[in-house]
Design a protein around this motif. Structure first.
Motif, PDB file in Angstrom:
ATOM      1  N   GLY A 110       0.849 -62.396 -21.900  1.00 41.65           N
ATOM      2  CA  GLY A 110      -0.093 -61.961 -23.368  1.00 41.65           C
ATOM      3  C   GLY A 110      -1.269 -61.773 -22.755  1.00 41.65           C
ATOM      4  O   GLY A 110      -2.238 -61.892 -23.492  1.00 41.65           O
ATOM      5  N   GLU A 111      -1.270 -61.398 -21.556  1.00 48.23           N
ATOM      6  CA  GLU A 111      -2.857 -61.012 -21.037  1.00 48.23           C
ATOM      7  C   GLU A 111      -2.804 -59.627 -20.303  1.00 48.23           C
ATOM      8  O   GLU A 111      -1.819 -59.221 -19.755  1.00 48.23           O
ATOM      9  N   VAL A 112      -3.899 -58.873 -20.218  1.00 42.65           N
ATOM     10  CA  VAL A 112      -4.096 -57.756 -19.561  1.00 42.65           C
ATOM     11  C   VAL A 112      -5.004 -58.139 -18.417  1.00 42.65           C
ATOM     12  O   VAL A 112      -6.354 -58.136 -18.687  1.00 42.65           O
ATOM     13  N   LEU A 113      -4.323 -57.692 -17.091  1.00 47.05           N
ATOM     14  CA  LEU A 113      -5.283 -58.329 -16.249  1.00 47.05           C
ATOM     15  C   LEU A 113      -5.446 -56.730 -15.262  1.00 47.05           C
ATOM     16  O   LEU A 113      -4.485 -56.252 -14.872  1.00 47.05           O
ATOM     17  N   ALA A 114      -6.569 -56.609 -14.984  1.00 45.57           N
ATOM     18  CA  ALA A 114      -7.149 -55.492 -14.347  1.00 45.57           C
ATOM     19  C   ALA A 114      -7.062 -55.698 -12.768  1.00 45.57           C
ATOM     20  O   ALA A 114      -7.715 -56.837 -12.338  1.00 45.57           O
ATOM     21  N   LEU A 115      -6.052 -54.954 -12.143  1.00 41.72           N
ATOM     22  CA  LEU A 115      -6.056 -55.181 -10.435  1.00 41.72           C
ATOM     23  C   LEU A 115      -6.879 -54.132  -9.997  1.00 41.72           C
ATOM     24  O   LEU A 115      -6.655 -52.812  -9.667  1.00 41.72           O
ATOM     25  N   LEU A 116      -8.110 -54.321  -9.168  1.00 45.91           N
ATOM     26  CA  LEU A 116      -9.169 -53.453  -8.706  1.00 45.91           C
ATOM     27  C   LEU A 116      -8.893 -53.514  -7.466  1.00 45.91           C
ATOM     28  O   LEU A 116      -8.892 -54.719  -6.806  1.00 45.91           O
ATOM     29  N   GLY A 117      -9.541 -52.561  -6.864  1.00 41.07           N
ATOM     30  CA  GLY A 117     -10.396 -52.574  -5.264  1.00 41.07           C
ATOM     31  C   GLY A 117     -10.368 -50.722  -4.950  1.00 41.07           C
ATOM     32  O   GLY A 117      -9.864 -49.924  -5.547  1.00 41.07           O
ATOM     33  N   GLU A 118     -10.828 -50.643  -3.683  1.00 39.35           N
ATOM     34  CA  GLU A 118     -10.823 -49.496  -3.520  1.00 39.35           C
ATOM     35  C   GLU A 118      -9.460 -48.846  -2.803  1.00 39.35           C
ATOM     36  O   GLU A 118      -8.385 -49.483  -2.694  1.00 39.35           O
TER      37      GLU A 118
END
Length: 503
Positions: A32-40
């Motif tokens: 029940g979570e939205v996790l942003a996976l970020l990086g160049e």
């Protein structure tokens, strides 16, 4: 041991020949979570998700899904565990119906006969769960990109996906379609689905994201609650340094008018457009999706036919009926889809730079390419734009998005072009690469070249433009000097539909 995480990846490593793509990476996801996976670009985000979804096998580390240790993950095992991935390039069959796509590989059959009626009914239930008004019998090829994306989500629901990975899901969507996608993401989150959201469009995060995990150079950097951080802090962690000036706009002496467009009409989306660009000036074109910005650049460059209007260079009318005409006049375009329209991705960087400049590097008499002239042109272009590559013989497809954009620009500047038009120059590239593109735009500006650029990113338009043209429904509805520009003023001009509604 009971855990709050539905996905746990600890000390994951993955090595390809000559490259350590993942180096001791840890990652987790809650229900029940939205996790942003970020990086160049090249940070390892996609590789990590391919390990999770079974596309790649890991070389080391541990993986648990819903508390169950998974020794060997495969695509089949991932599907059984409820893991689904929606790629940026959608994986659908355009010639099949919506229902046939949803059930592809898991058709309902009885006695060897596909039960289309049951499939259509079940597909209708899945689409209804997402509040989507799409008929199951509709051919997928006739749907918009956003609707096709919803079909991919429906496919995931059919497999009872409880972990949904979305890779750049909004890159080709309009503002309205993005809002619809966000509605569905929030609905799935409320139903307990864990969502991994990969995107370069950081301004979107505030609308849906609960937590952020950042990677850099194949390693885990940090993980934090979104509400406890800022976009500047996120960017700093992504690139490993503070970007003091995300939009390094420079002041230069603006010269005479180089390009003037008068009363240009082209099809339905370019209506009576007039504007000018001066030497050493960057003019940004803002507007909502469907405003006619790209269509205007295509008409100027000669890709699409013009119905009426004039184009003037240095005050003199010129005739542009094709891209060849435009190039000869010194008007060049770095298109929105650089892979499809701007590069020959299967050719080398050397060939990409040389191809539009054969008239400059070939013998006029024998029509034979001078290898020395070609070599010098390529060396100058790659040096001037600092294109990162092993050598000029590598395929253009092997370069990062930012370096591909540099190749597109460098090939045009090799012939001393007067006007450079950029259409969404930073779409799909990471933060650091964006700054490189901005610096290229400043280089052109400093050389007295007239720059026209289209962007859907408001901060980019405000950060790099000297003047801003705003379009709505095929018309220029406003022109703003950067000193007077605000997001509110741009949006007012971008939503001026009154004239159309009154007709």
């Amino acid at each position: 041991m009971k855990t709050e995480y539905i996905v746990e990846m600890n000390h994951i490593t993955k090595t390809f020949p000559g490259v350590k793509a993942l180096d001791d990476v840890s990652f987790n996801l809650k229900s029940g979570e939205v996790l942003a996976l970020l990086g160049e670009n090249g940070a390892g985000k996609s590789t990590l998700m391919k390990v999770l979804s079974g596309v790649y096998s890991r070389d080391g580390g541990e993986l648990s899904v819903f508390g169950e240790h998974v020794e060997r993950m495969t695509p089949k095992r991932a599907k059984e565990l409820g893991i689904a991935i929606i790629h940026q390039e959608l994986n659908l069959c355009a010639h099949l119906t919506v229902a046939e796509n949803i059930f592809l590989g898991q058709e309902i059959a009885k006695g060897g006969v596909v039960q289309r009626k049951q499939m259509n009914q079940r597909a209708r239930e899945l689409l209804g769960r997402l509040s989507l008004d799409i008929e199951p019998e509709t051919l997928v090829g006739s749907l918009s990109v956003s609707k096709q994306q919803m079909i991919e989500i429906a496919k995931a629901l059919l497999s009872n996906a409880r972990v949904l990975i979305m890779d750049e899901p909004t890159s080709a969507l309009t503002a309205k379609e993005i809002n619809e996608l966000f509605r569905i993401i929030k609905q799935l989150r409320s139903e307990g689905c864990g969502i991994v959201y990969i995107s370069h469009r950081l301004e979107e995060l505030q609308h849906i994201v609960d937590r952020v995990t950042i990677m850099r150079d194949g390693q885990f950097v940090t993980s934090m609650n979104f509400q406890d951080t800022t976009l500047d802090h996120i960017i700093s962690n992504m690139v490993g340094r503070d970007i003091q000036e995300k939009f390094p706009r420079v002041e230069t002496l603006v010269g005479e008018t180089v390009l003037e467009v008068r009363n240009l009409n082209a099809g339905r989306m370019v209506r009576n457009v007039s504007f000018s660009v001066r030497a050493g000036e960057i003019v940004g074109i803002a507007g909502l999706m469907g405003a006619g910005r790209t269509e205007t650049t295509r008409a100027i460059f000669g890709v699409d036919p013009k119905d009426s209007g004039e184009i003037l260079l240095d005050g003199k009318p010129i005739r542009i009926n094709s891209p060849r005409d435009a190039i000869r006049q010194g008007v060049v375009l770095a298109p929105e889809d650089r892979k499809k329209d701007g590069l020959c991705t299967k050719l080398s960087v050397r060939h990409n730079i040389a191809l539009p400049n054969l008239d400059l590097i070939s013998s006029k008499l024998l029509q034979v390419v001078s290898t020395s002239k070609e070599g010098q042109m390529v060396a100058d272009a790659t040096k001037n734009f600092q294109i990162k590559m092993a050598n000029a013989e590598v395929d253009a497809a092997s370069l990062s998005g930012g370096n591909q954009q540099k190749v597109v620009v460098s090939k045009w500047l090799a012939r001393n072009s007067r006007i450079v038009i950029f259409d969404e120059p930073t779409r799909g590239i990471d933060v650091a690469a964006k700054v490189e593109i901005y610096r290229i735009m400043n280089q052109l500006k400093a050389r007295g070249i007239a720059v026209l650029f289209v962007s859907s990113e408001m901060p980019e338009i405000l950060g790099m433009s000297d003047r801003i043209l705003v379009m709505c429904d095929g018309r220029v509805t406003g022109e703003i000097d950067i000193r007077d520009a605000t997001q509110e003023k741009i949006m007012r001009y971008a939503t001026q539909f009154e004239n159309k509604l009154a007709q």
